[in-house]
Scaffold this active site. Structure first.
Site, PDB file in Angstrom:
ATOM      1  N   ARG A 215     -43.443  18.577   7.484  1.00  0.00           N
ATOM      2  CA  ARG A 215     -43.948  17.398   6.765  1.00  0.00           C
ATOM      3  C   ARG A 215     -44.876  17.832   5.646  1.00  0.00           C
ATOM      4  NH1 ARG A 215     -44.953  15.063  12.495  1.00  0.00           N
ATOM      5  NH2 ARG A 215     -42.860  14.322  12.972  1.00  0.00           N
ATOM      6  N   PHE A 231     -34.310   7.921   8.640  1.00  0.00           N
ATOM      7  CA  PHE A 231     -34.481   8.366  10.030  1.00  0.00           C
ATOM      8  C   PHE A 231     -35.961   8.689  10.241  1.00  0.00           C
ATOM      9  CE2 PHE A 231     -30.292   9.821   8.527  1.00  0.00           C
ATOM     10  CZ  PHE A 231     -29.435   9.210   9.425  1.00  0.00           C
ATOM     11  N   ASP A 253     -35.281   3.128   9.857  1.00  0.00           N
ATOM     12  CA  ASP A 253     -34.906   3.605  11.193  1.00  0.00           C
ATOM     13  C   ASP A 253     -34.170   2.477  11.895  1.00  0.00           C
ATOM     14  OD1 ASP A 253     -36.051   6.195  12.998  1.00  0.00           O
ATOM     15  OD2 ASP A 253     -35.228   4.515  14.155  1.00  0.00           O
ATOM     16  N   SER A 254     -33.229   2.833  12.769  1.00  0.00           N
ATOM     17  CA  SER A 254     -32.476   1.797  13.488  1.00  0.00           C
ATOM     18  C   SER A 254     -33.272   1.239  14.665  1.00  0.00           C
ATOM     19  CB  SER A 254     -31.142   2.360  13.983  1.00  0.00           C
ATOM     20  OG  SER A 254     -31.376   3.525  14.746  1.00  0.00           O
ATOM     21  N   ASN A 281     -29.260   0.683  10.137  1.00  0.00           N
ATOM     22  CA  ASN A 281     -28.475   1.911  10.235  1.00  0.00           C
ATOM     23  C   ASN A 281     -28.567   2.613   8.874  1.00  0.00           C
ATOM     24  OD1 ASN A 281     -26.300   3.757   9.976  1.00  0.00           O
ATOM     25  ND2 ASN A 281     -25.243   2.727  11.648  1.00  0.00           N
ATOM     26  N   ASP A 302     -33.730  13.049   8.010  1.00  0.00           N
ATOM     27  CA  ASP A 302     -34.031  13.769   9.262  1.00  0.00           C
ATOM     28  C   ASP A 302     -33.291  13.105  10.419  1.00  0.00           C
ATOM     29  OD1 ASP A 302     -35.165  15.471  11.120  1.00  0.00           O
ATOM     30  OD2 ASP A 302     -37.038  14.340  11.257  1.00  0.00           O
ATOM     31  N   CYS A 342     -30.974  19.135  13.337  1.00  0.00           N
ATOM     32  CA  CYS A 342     -31.537  19.690  14.573  1.00  0.00           C
ATOM     33  C   CYS A 342     -30.418  20.024  15.556  1.00  0.00           C
ATOM     34  CB  CYS A 342     -32.553  18.729  15.183  1.00  0.00           C
ATOM     35  SG  CYS A 342     -31.878  17.120  15.589  1.00  0.00           S
TER      36      CYS A 342
HETATM   37  N1  SAH Z   1     -38.336  12.009  10.933  1.00  0.00           N
HETATM   38  C1  SAH Z   1     -38.917  11.717  12.226  1.00  0.00           C
HETATM   39  C2  SAH Z   1     -38.010  12.086  13.372  1.00  0.00           C
HETATM   40  C3  SAH Z   1     -36.634  11.491  13.315  1.00  0.00           C
HETATM   41  S1  SAH Z   1     -35.749  11.520  14.813  1.00  0.00           S
HETATM   42  C4  SAH Z   1     -40.269  12.365  12.340  1.00  0.00           C
HETATM   43  O1  SAH Z   1     -40.645  13.168  11.482  1.00  0.00           O
HETATM   44  O2  SAH Z   1     -40.961  12.087  13.321  1.00  0.00           O
HETATM   45  C5  SAH Z   1     -34.352  10.586  14.386  1.00  0.00           C
HETATM   46  C6  SAH Z   1     -34.601   9.101  14.213  1.00  0.00           C
HETATM   47  O3  SAH Z   1     -33.390   8.521  13.748  1.00  0.00           O
HETATM   48  C7  SAH Z   1     -34.978   8.333  15.469  1.00  0.00           C
HETATM   49  O4  SAH Z   1     -36.164   7.632  15.232  1.00  0.00           O
HETATM   50  C8  SAH Z   1     -33.815   7.337  15.698  1.00  0.00           C
HETATM   51  O5  SAH Z   1     -34.265   6.066  16.132  1.00  0.00           O
HETATM   52  C9  SAH Z   1     -33.224   7.229  14.319  1.00  0.00           C
HETATM   53  N2  SAH Z   1     -31.783   6.944  14.203  1.00  0.00           N
HETATM   54  C10 SAH Z   1     -30.760   7.474  14.912  1.00  0.00           C
HETATM   55  N3  SAH Z   1     -29.578   7.062  14.406  1.00  0.00           N
HETATM   56  C11 SAH Z   1     -29.854   6.253  13.362  1.00  0.00           C
HETATM   57  C12 SAH Z   1     -29.065   5.544  12.411  1.00  0.00           C
HETATM   58  N4  SAH Z   1     -27.725   5.593  12.428  1.00  0.00           N
HETATM   59  N5  SAH Z   1     -29.693   4.810  11.468  1.00  0.00           N
HETATM   60  C13 SAH Z   1     -31.043   4.768  11.425  1.00  0.00           C
HETATM   61  N6  SAH Z   1     -31.836   5.454  12.270  1.00  0.00           N
HETATM   62  C14 SAH Z   1     -31.257   6.185  13.232  1.00  0.00           C
END
Ligand code: SAH
Length: 398
Positions: A215, A231, A253-254, A281, A302, A342
């Site tokens: 970050r 995400f 975020d979803s 999404n 991410d 990841c």
């Molecule tokens: N960037 C964050 C961690 C992300 S983890 C950080 O730094 O803390 C991945 C995230 O993606 C989760 O919060 C999950 O809820 C979300 N997610 C998973 N599939 C998704 C999608 N299709 N659309 C939107 N969000 C999604």
């Protein structure tokens, strides 16, 4: 004692990976098991001529039939063994300067710390454990006691959930293990930013500690930027960017729960008024944004793990390519894309190739400014390359 352990006999020629000290024994490498080996029982693993290779935990439900605790014939698996391994892991974090009272870090990272299936995260005065293998599960109460002894936490909570438990034939478990229950929202200080963690209900153990350093790296490109944090979970990237003088940020975020926490975390960091929160999404939302013509100076991608096994690499690669094409299309010329994976099965070289393909198909020229990976509290044991899972690229996009 060693002599009374059940014995796992390897098939001829299947000793190679153990010779390299890789800690997994797959079911297909096993000739037979002598003695009654219960799930999690300590077994001696011997070659086809009976020579000792390793001592590990038996897991009859998993394809990974045994996970090695030690390669030393003279080392017994007992309370003292776990005390040594846990103390070594905690000491390593202490030397990294990660044990300050209000901070957070991963204290134990499974195979990479010589404790297959055990993850322990520390959030200030609270510890959160995941017991993800039959072996770790069978030593659960010993481990909890030793963690109490070594770290004197206010409380220890368990978040043993997800696919890994299932493969080991273990049900999910979420409960208080020792001491006081953690507060619903625990505030942590990480790299100057505040982290609001819900240990009992958040994702994983409550936060994504593996992105803490990244970050900061991404935020180095944020001055004056209009940021898209896709995400976002609780908005760790957006917050780091806004603290580094980004103009504003859009978090997608979803999970509505994740964005509810993001509202509180951005408020705790006094950047809430520069944030927009979108529950959607990411794939759909980014297409919409692209059609609407909105562009950003800095886009962060991410996503969650797309690839969970070797046979998902092709489909997962397609997912990474799609999302990166969309992300690239939203970067203003001269702006930055920070993109992560990841999935351990997608290595850094393949990820770079996928992103390169996405740039070609998106009609954009991109340059790698920086390569990112996982922080030192998520170490990679040299004999266990599977522990090397997080990779990221910071790209200038023209
Ligand atoms: N960037 C964050 C961690 C992300 S983890 C950080 O730094 O803390 C991945 C995230 O993606 C989760 O919060 C999950 O809820 C979300 N997610 C998973 N599939 C998704 C999608 N299709 N659309 C939107 N969000 C999604």
């Amino acid at each position: 004692m060693a002599a009374s352990n059940p014995t796992v006999w390897l098939k001829p020629g299947r000793e190679k990976s153990l010779r390299r000290r890789h800690p997994w024994v797959f079911s297909g490498a096993i000739e037979r098991v002598d003695g009654r080996a219960q799930p999690g029982a300590t077994v001696d693993i011997v070659g086809s001529s009976g020579d000792f290779f390793a001592r590990g935990a038996y897991s009859p439900s998993s394809q990974i039939r045994a996970r090695v605790w030690t390669f030393e014939a003279s080392e017994a698996i007992d309370v003292a063994f776990f005390r040594r391994r846990l103390a070594r892991a905690v000491e390593s974090r202490r030397r990294l300067g990660l044990l300050d009272a209000h901070g957070a870090c991963r204290l134990v990272f499974s195979e990479s710390d010589g404790l297959p299936g055990l993850v322990v995260d520390r959030y200030g005065e609270y510890l959160v454990c995941q017991f993800l293998s039959a072996g770790a599960e069978s030593w659960r109460s010993t481990i909890v006691e030793l963690l109490g002894e070594l770290c004197a936490p206010r409380g220890i909570y368990e978040r043993s959930e997800g696919g890994a438990r299932h493969k080991e034939g273990l049900p999910s478990r979420r409960e208080l293990l020792a001491g006081e229950p953690p507060p619903g929202e625990l505030e942590i200080v990480a790299g100057g930013a505040r982290l609001v963690v819900d240990i009992a209900n958040g994702q994983k153990t409550g936060a994504y500690l593996d992105q803490q350093l990244n970050r900061e790296r991404v935020a180095a490109h944020a001055r004056g930027a209009d940021v898209l944090d896709a995400f976002s979970y609780t908005g760790g990237f957006a917050i780091a960017c806004l603290r580094a003088a980004a103009r504003r940020a859009t978090l997608i975020d979803s999970s509505a729960d994740a964005l509810a926490l993001a509202e509180r975390e951005t408020a705790a960091n006094e950047v809430h008024d520069r944030c927009r929160f979108v529950v959607a999404n990411v794939f759909d939302e980014l297409r919409k944004v692209r059609e609407a013509g909105t562009r950003f100076d800095l886009v962060v991608l991410d996503p969650p793990k797309f690839v969970h096994s070797a046979d998902q690499v092709a489909a997962g690669s397609r997912g990474y390519k799609d999302i990166n094409m969309l992300g690239l299309a939203l970067v203003r010329p001269g702006g930055v894309l920070a993109t992560f994976s990841c999935s351990g099965h997608v290595d850094a070289a393949l990820f770079q190739k996928i992103v390169a393909g996405a740039a070609v198909d998106a009609g954009r020229t991109a340059q790698i400014l920086e390569r990112l990976s996982q922080p030192p509290d998520h170490p990679v044991a040299t004999e266990f390359p599977e522990g090397d899972y997080l990779k990221g690229l910071i790209l200038r996009v023209h």
